[in-house]
Design an enzyme around this catalytic site. Sequence first.
Site, mmCIF file in Angstrom:
data_model
loop_
_atom_site.group_PDB
_atom_site.id
_atom_site.type_symbol
_atom_site.label_atom_id
_atom_site.label_comp_id
_atom_site.label_asym_id
_atom_site.label_seq_id
_atom_site.Cartn_x
_atom_site.Cartn_y
_atom_site.Cartn_z
ATOM 1 N N ASP A 36 96.668 70.023 5.710
ATOM 2 C CA ASP A 36 97.065 71.254 6.400
ATOM 3 C C ASP A 36 95.978 72.315 6.370
ATOM 4 O OD1 ASP A 36 97.335 72.613 3.996
ATOM 5 O OD2 ASP A 36 99.496 72.265 3.849
ATOM 6 N N LYS A 58 100.066 74.265 9.955
ATOM 7 C CA LYS A 58 101.112 75.124 10.501
ATOM 8 C C LYS A 58 100.731 76.553 10.187
ATOM 9 C CE LYS A 58 103.664 73.256 6.638
ATOM 10 N NZ LYS A 58 104.906 72.895 6.081
ATOM 11 N N MET A 171 103.375 84.419 0.820
ATOM 12 C CA MET A 171 103.841 84.524 2.220
ATOM 13 C C MET A 171 104.527 85.871 2.472
ATOM 14 S SD MET A 171 105.401 80.688 2.640
ATOM 15 C CE MET A 171 106.387 80.698 1.170
HETATM 16 N N1 SAH Z 1 101.748 75.420 -2.229
HETATM 17 C C1 SAH Z 1 100.944 76.590 -2.144
HETATM 18 C C2 SAH Z 1 101.663 77.732 -1.472
HETATM 19 C C3 SAH Z 1 102.034 77.446 -0.052
HETATM 20 S S1 SAH Z 1 102.802 78.775 0.744
HETATM 21 C C4 SAH Z 1 100.458 76.973 -3.538
HETATM 22 O O1 SAH Z 1 100.917 76.448 -4.528
HETATM 23 O O2 SAH Z 1 99.534 77.781 -3.609
HETATM 24 C C5 SAH Z 1 101.439 79.558 1.508
HETATM 25 C C6 SAH Z 1 101.132 80.872 0.844
HETATM 26 O O3 SAH Z 1 100.373 80.676 -0.316
HETATM 27 C C7 SAH Z 1 100.305 81.813 1.668
HETATM 28 O O4 SAH Z 1 101.092 82.500 2.614
HETATM 29 C C8 SAH Z 1 99.765 82.733 0.608
HETATM 30 O O5 SAH Z 1 100.730 83.648 0.195
HETATM 31 C C9 SAH Z 1 99.526 81.766 -0.518
HETATM 32 N N2 SAH Z 1 98.138 81.276 -0.557
HETATM 33 C C10 SAH Z 1 97.743 79.999 -0.549
HETATM 34 N N3 SAH Z 1 96.410 79.908 -0.652
HETATM 35 C C11 SAH Z 1 95.954 81.174 -0.729
HETATM 36 C C12 SAH Z 1 94.663 81.754 -0.841
HETATM 37 N N4 SAH Z 1 93.562 80.998 -0.910
HETATM 38 N N5 SAH Z 1 94.556 83.095 -0.893
HETATM 39 C C13 SAH Z 1 95.660 83.872 -0.836
HETATM 40 N N6 SAH Z 1 96.889 83.379 -0.716
HETATM 41 C C14 SAH Z 1 97.052 82.053 -0.678
#
Ligand code: SAH
Length: 490
Positions: A36, A58, A171
């Site tokens: 993704d 997405k 998010m």
């Molecule tokens: N499974 C992922 C989260 C997925 S939901 C995890 O464990 O990190 C997606 C959200 O994760 C984004 O909307 C943001 O809030 C956060 N996110 C993921 N990677 C990020 C990054 N490099 N910098 C800031 N926020 C991040």
Amino acid sequence: MNKGKVYIVGAGPGDLELLSLKAKRCVEEADCIVYDRLINKRILKFAKPDAELIYLGKLNTEGGVIQDEINKTLVREALKGKVVTRLKGGDPFVFGRGGEEIQEILKDEIPFEVVPGITSSISVPAYSGIPVTHRGISRSFHVFTGHTMEDGGWHNFDAIAKLKGTLVFLMGVKNLDLITGDLIKNGKDPETPVGIIEKGSTSKQRVIRGTLSTIVEIAKKEDVKPPAIIIIGGVVNLRDEFNWFEKKELFGKKILVTRDEKQAEAMSSVIEKKGGEAVELPLIQIEDQMKDYDYSEIKKYSCLLFNSQNAVRSFFRYLPDMRLLGDIKIGVVGVKTKEELLKVKLVPDFMPEEYIGELLAKEACDCTKEEDKILFVTSDISPNNPEEWSAKYKRNFEKLAAYKTVKIKKDKSEVEETLKGVDIVTFLSSSTVEAFVESLDGNLDGIKGVKFASIGPVTSETMKKLGLSVDIEAKIFTAEGVLKSIEEAM
Ligand code: SAH
């Protein structure tokens, strides 16, 4: 029936090196990779050359339609007997819908494994110098989704506002006003520090700070965009002291690497180690020419000269027996050339101070006699002409083109697409400059705002001739030298 296997793998928050060893193995083994938007694309380089790569990103993490397609793809590919690796940003179970994917593949009894990843909820704050807990400040941390439920339902903010620990929202950019508003309404101190971290752990990481009462205004002004994490609590202030990542030498710079695919990796990892972002667009390919060479010829020569790493590598790749070299003298120019020779356990007899091919000829005179034969091992397009040296130095110089440099002409649109967001384009040879300009059909209008860095005077000359500015020129003529000069220029 072989039902294949699915690995549900967390790829970490963005920094390539935050990938676990196990995750790397799952990528290496995969016949099919479904990935993704949030993963570092360089991870895909670990894939087998014939692995099928399927991008199902997405933009909206609640896009139900695309989740359906992901589930179906995993099942379909696994049932072909393939090893399918599902790569997800962060951890697959932290708002990653990994569980839903498992429920789907279980219907067909497809074997699976889960590889946890480093979740952004802790690592992104860490990269901005904010520990989620800290003695005396926060004894717990709580991670929430910032999305409301489909039926409009929302968290119990009455309870959340009473929590003393650090609050982390993923998010949550779209609902920032709701989150902060509901916290204040339910009694949380409006002066509580808030940090928003955009694109954490990447070279484009950005941190915006304020308090519960001011952050909405500030975020609007700064035009905060997802992916971003909201972190609320006293720990945010520790960033003043703990901020480390953004101080790295190449932080904030997206750098294009144009060298041969095999050599690009080494340069890219130095860039990322220094906090920059590497993008690879190989514009040349190095082709070995030594497969059919008759190495018994070597005994005719009293001295061998090498002027590049590639020359050494190509020459020794097919050498059948080291003893064919006897006590032949060896000269090299360039530290990298020397290092490559040392790798085959040969110590050069001499190395000129400066990176100038002809100095090899001059210094070779000290260990050879008049009329001796000397072999200059180089590329097909080397600007040096050893035949000319013969008269001057009273030796018989010959040239051996041990490798060919083949320019790669890319599609103009591919180059333009790759250049998006790139700050600096690096050129380590004239051929990469030529291939770059040829790929753009000589039209340099679309590349404003990009800076160009060169490895040295010869390459710079070509850049100027073809209409590119030389914004940075290395003082040491190696890939590291180029990066060093970029650092200094910043
Ligand atoms: N499974 C992922 C989260 C997925 S939901 C995890 O464990 O990190 C997606 C959200 O994760 C984004 O909307 C943001 O809030 C956060 N996110 C993921 N990677 C990020 C990054 N490099 N910098 C800031 N926020 C991040």
